[in-house]
Design a protein around this motif. Structure first.
Motif, PDB file in Angstrom:
ATOM      1  N   VAL A   3     -31.236   3.155  77.836  1.00 22.96           N
ATOM      2  CA  VAL A   3     -32.130   4.226  77.383  1.00 22.96           C
ATOM      3  C   VAL A   3     -32.774   4.926  78.577  1.00 22.96           C
ATOM      4  CG1 VAL A   3     -34.218   4.718  76.046  1.00 22.96           C
ATOM      5  CG2 VAL A   3     -32.594   3.010  75.209  1.00 22.96           C
ATOM      6  N   ARG A  20     -31.647  -0.430  74.512  1.00 23.81           N
ATOM      7  CA  ARG A  20     -31.871  -0.818  73.102  1.00 23.81           C
ATOM      8  C   ARG A  20     -30.530  -0.842  72.410  1.00 23.81           C
ATOM      9  NH1 ARG A  20     -37.187  -0.736  71.008  1.00 23.81           N
ATOM     10  NH2 ARG A  20     -36.519  -1.905  69.201  1.00 23.81           N
ATOM     11  N   GLY A  21     -30.284  -1.874  71.617  1.00 24.67           N
ATOM     12  CA  GLY A  21     -29.024  -1.964  70.890  1.00 24.67           C
ATOM     13  C   GLY A  21     -27.816  -1.889  71.807  1.00 24.67           C
ATOM     14  N   PRO A  52     -41.034  12.443  74.825  1.00 17.39           N
ATOM     15  CA  PRO A  52     -40.856  12.734  73.396  1.00 17.39           C
ATOM     16  C   PRO A  52     -40.424  11.513  72.602  1.00 17.39           C
ATOM     17  CG  PRO A  52     -39.142  13.787  74.733  1.00 17.39           C
ATOM     18  CD  PRO A  52     -40.106  13.167  75.682  1.00 17.39           C
ATOM     19  N   ASN A  53     -40.472  11.630  71.277  1.00 16.08           N
ATOM     20  CA  ASN A  53     -40.007  10.545  70.405  1.00 16.08           C
ATOM     21  C   ASN A  53     -38.593  10.142  70.797  1.00 16.08           C
ATOM     22  OD1 ASN A  53     -41.611  12.020  67.513  1.00 16.08           O
ATOM     23  ND2 ASN A  53     -42.324  10.370  68.804  1.00 16.08           N
ATOM     24  N   GLY A  54     -38.377   8.837  70.850  1.00 16.73           N
ATOM     25  CA  GLY A  54     -37.045   8.327  71.148  1.00 16.73           C
ATOM     26  C   GLY A  54     -36.690   8.332  72.623  1.00 16.73           C
ATOM     27  N   SER A  55     -37.632   8.672  73.479  1.00 18.49           N
ATOM     28  CA  SER A  55     -37.292   8.780  74.909  1.00 18.49           C
ATOM     29  C   SER A  55     -37.259   7.419  75.610  1.00 18.49           C
ATOM     30  CB  SER A  55     -38.269   9.723  75.622  1.00 18.49           C
ATOM     31  OG  SER A  55     -39.595   9.280  75.467  1.00 18.49           O
ATOM     32  N   GLY A  56     -37.811   6.381  74.977  1.00 24.58           N
ATOM     33  CA  GLY A  56     -37.674   5.044  75.558  1.00 24.58           C
ATOM     34  C   GLY A  56     -38.974   4.372  75.965  1.00 24.58           C
ATOM     35  N   LYS A  57     -40.101   4.917  75.548  1.00 24.90           N
ATOM     36  CA  LYS A  57     -41.389   4.336  75.949  1.00 24.90           C
ATOM     37  C   LYS A  57     -41.546   2.906  75.397  1.00 24.90           C
ATOM     38  CE  LYS A  57     -43.560   7.717  73.949  1.00 24.90           C
ATOM     39  NZ  LYS A  57     -42.381   8.450  73.427  1.00 24.90           N
ATOM     40  N   THR A  58     -41.248   2.747  74.106  1.00 28.02           N
ATOM     41  CA  THR A  58     -41.354   1.411  73.497  1.00 28.02           C
ATOM     42  C   THR A  58     -40.407   0.436  74.178  1.00 28.02           C
ATOM     43  OG1 THR A  58     -42.061   2.245  71.357  1.00 28.02           O
ATOM     44  CG2 THR A  58     -40.957   0.109  71.361  1.00 28.02           C
ATOM     45  N   THR A  59     -39.202   0.890  74.441  1.00 32.89           N
ATOM     46  CA  THR A  59     -38.210   0.026  75.082  1.00 32.89           C
ATOM     47  C   THR A  59     -38.695  -0.413  76.458  1.00 32.89           C
ATOM     48  OG1 THR A  59     -36.541   1.320  73.912  1.00 32.89           O
ATOM     49  CG2 THR A  59     -35.757  -0.106  75.680  1.00 32.89           C
TER      50      THR A  59
HETATM   51  N1  ATP Z   1     -33.214  -1.675  67.381  1.00 33.11           N
HETATM   52  C1  ATP Z   1     -32.632  -0.610  67.921  1.00 33.11           C
HETATM   53  N2  ATP Z   1     -31.282  -0.538  68.003  1.00 33.11           N
HETATM   54  C2  ATP Z   1     -30.678   0.540  68.539  1.00 33.11           C
HETATM   55  N3  ATP Z   1     -31.345   1.592  69.049  1.00 33.11           N
HETATM   56  C3  ATP Z   1     -32.671   1.555  68.989  1.00 33.11           C
HETATM   57  C4  ATP Z   1     -33.385   0.473  68.429  1.00 33.11           C
HETATM   58  N4  ATP Z   1     -34.698   0.758  68.523  1.00 33.11           N
HETATM   59  C5  ATP Z   1     -34.798   1.955  69.123  1.00 33.11           C
HETATM   60  N5  ATP Z   1     -33.584   2.444  69.392  1.00 33.11           N
HETATM   61  C6  ATP Z   1     -33.278   3.726  70.042  1.00 33.11           C
HETATM   62  O1  ATP Z   1     -33.653   3.601  71.408  1.00 33.11           O
HETATM   63  C7  ATP Z   1     -34.145   4.856  71.886  1.00 33.11           C
HETATM   64  C8  ATP Z   1     -35.514   4.655  72.505  1.00 33.11           C
HETATM   65  O2  ATP Z   1     -36.422   4.302  71.496  1.00 33.11           O
HETATM   66  P1  ATP Z   1     -37.937   3.951  71.807  1.00 33.11           P
HETATM   67  O3  ATP Z   1     -38.507   3.359  70.555  1.00 33.11           O
HETATM   68  O4  ATP Z   1     -38.003   3.137  73.041  1.00 33.11           O
HETATM   69  O5  ATP Z   1     -38.554   5.402  72.099  1.00 33.11           O
HETATM   70  P2  ATP Z   1     -40.061   5.887  72.155  1.00 33.11           P
HETATM   71  O6  ATP Z   1     -40.165   6.795  73.335  1.00 33.11           O
HETATM   72  O7  ATP Z   1     -40.980   4.720  72.109  1.00 33.11           O
HETATM   73  O8  ATP Z   1     -40.193   6.721  70.827  1.00 33.11           O
HETATM   74  P3  ATP Z   1     -41.467   7.112  69.888  1.00 33.11           P
HETATM   75  O9  ATP Z   1     -42.307   8.090  70.672  1.00 33.11           O
HETATM   76  O10 ATP Z   1     -40.812   7.748  68.706  1.00 33.11           O
HETATM   77  O11 ATP Z   1     -42.173   5.819  69.549  1.00 33.11           O
HETATM   78  C9  ATP Z   1     -34.138   5.798  70.686  1.00 33.11           C
HETATM   79  O12 ATP Z   1     -32.969   6.597  70.745  1.00 33.11           O
HETATM   80  C10 ATP Z   1     -34.088   4.869  69.501  1.00 33.11           C
HETATM   81  O13 ATP Z   1     -33.465   5.486  68.391  1.00 33.11           O
END
Ligand code: ATP
Length: 210
Positions: free
Chosen positions: A24, A19-20, A43-50
């Motif tokens: 991740v 991401r960015g 956990p939050n921010g661990s990269g699931k969405t990515t």
């Molecule tokens: N557009 C972006 N640009 C830069 N970094 C990003 C962007 N979107 C997310 N991130 C970062 O990428 C990392 C992974 O984020 P991601 O959304 O994949 O995590 P997640 O596990 O889905 O989190 P959550 O449980 O909070 O939804 C995080 O550190 C987040 O801050």
């Protein structure tokens, strides 16, 4: 739909996702067979969405490969992406036409949308919008559902409807990959992404000088 069970399997092989411009997760591999569900945890921010966005083809993997994705995938993310000036029925009909899948009645019933059918999507509550967004999955006719926190805004009754819809989808030979923090009561495999956290870039670059 497809030729064989093997063709219908979703595979991720040694994936690195970013991401960015920052890695991740790295080294993520999994197999998702027809009829199965795989729940991503971490956990939050661990990269699931990515990871989900990469599997859904919304962004490229930095390394590794995804097989069995592409047009097999129906993706539902945080943003509901509904057409606010169309009614509930019109929204579903629109998506059914886009995906060439005629029947919206099953989706309307599964997500308890009949009493809302003539309401503009823009006037729905957050949970009602989410129900409509999830109902859309059923009119895609696509076998692999990729879902990012699908139960956000849903009350207990709606979570149960959603779990039933996923169960039905799996029973019909579909599969589901989802990030969720709640227990849907489904028989599902679990992939904790925490161990796949990417090493900081500086450490990787340092290795090049060893
Ligand atoms: N557009 C972006 N640009 C830069 N970094 C990003 C962007 N979107 C997310 N991130 C970062 O990428 C990392 C992974 O984020 P991601 O959304 O994949 O995590 P997640 O596990 O889905 O989190 P959550 O449980 O909070 O939804 C995080 O550190 C987040 O801050």
């Amino acid at each position: 739909m497809e030729n064989s069970d093997t063709d219908r399997t979703l595979r991720a092989d040694d994936l690195t996702v970013a991401r960015g411009g920052v890695a991740v997760l790295e080294g993520v591999s999994f197999v998702l067979d027809p009829g199965r569900a795989l729940v991503l945890r971490g956990p939050n921010g661990s990269g699931k969405t990515t990871l989900l966005r990469t599997i859904a083809g919304l962004q490229p993997a930095t390394a590794g490969a995804v097989e069995g994705a592409g047009e097999r995938i129906a993706y539902a993310a945080h943003a509901d992406g509904l057409k606010s000036m169309l009614t509930v029925t019109e929204n579903l009909t629109f998506w059914a036409q886009v995906f060439g899948f005629a029947d919206i009645a099953g989706a309307m019933a599964a997500f308890d949308l009949l009493s809302l059918q003539d309401r503009l999507a823009g006037s729905l509550s957050a949970g009602q919008k989410r129900r409509l967004g999830l109902a859309r999955l059923m009119v895609t006719g696509r076998p692999v559902w990729v879902l990012d926190e699908p139960t956000v805004s849903l009350d207990a009754a709606s979570v149960a409807l959603f779990a039933d819809a996923v169960r039905g989808h799996l029973a019909r030979g579909g599969s589901a990959l989802m990030a969720t923090h709640i227990d849907l009561g489904l028989e599902a495999d679990v992939l904790d992404v925490t161990p796949f956290k990417a090493k900081p870039r500086a450490a990787v670059e340092d290795e090049a000088f060893l």
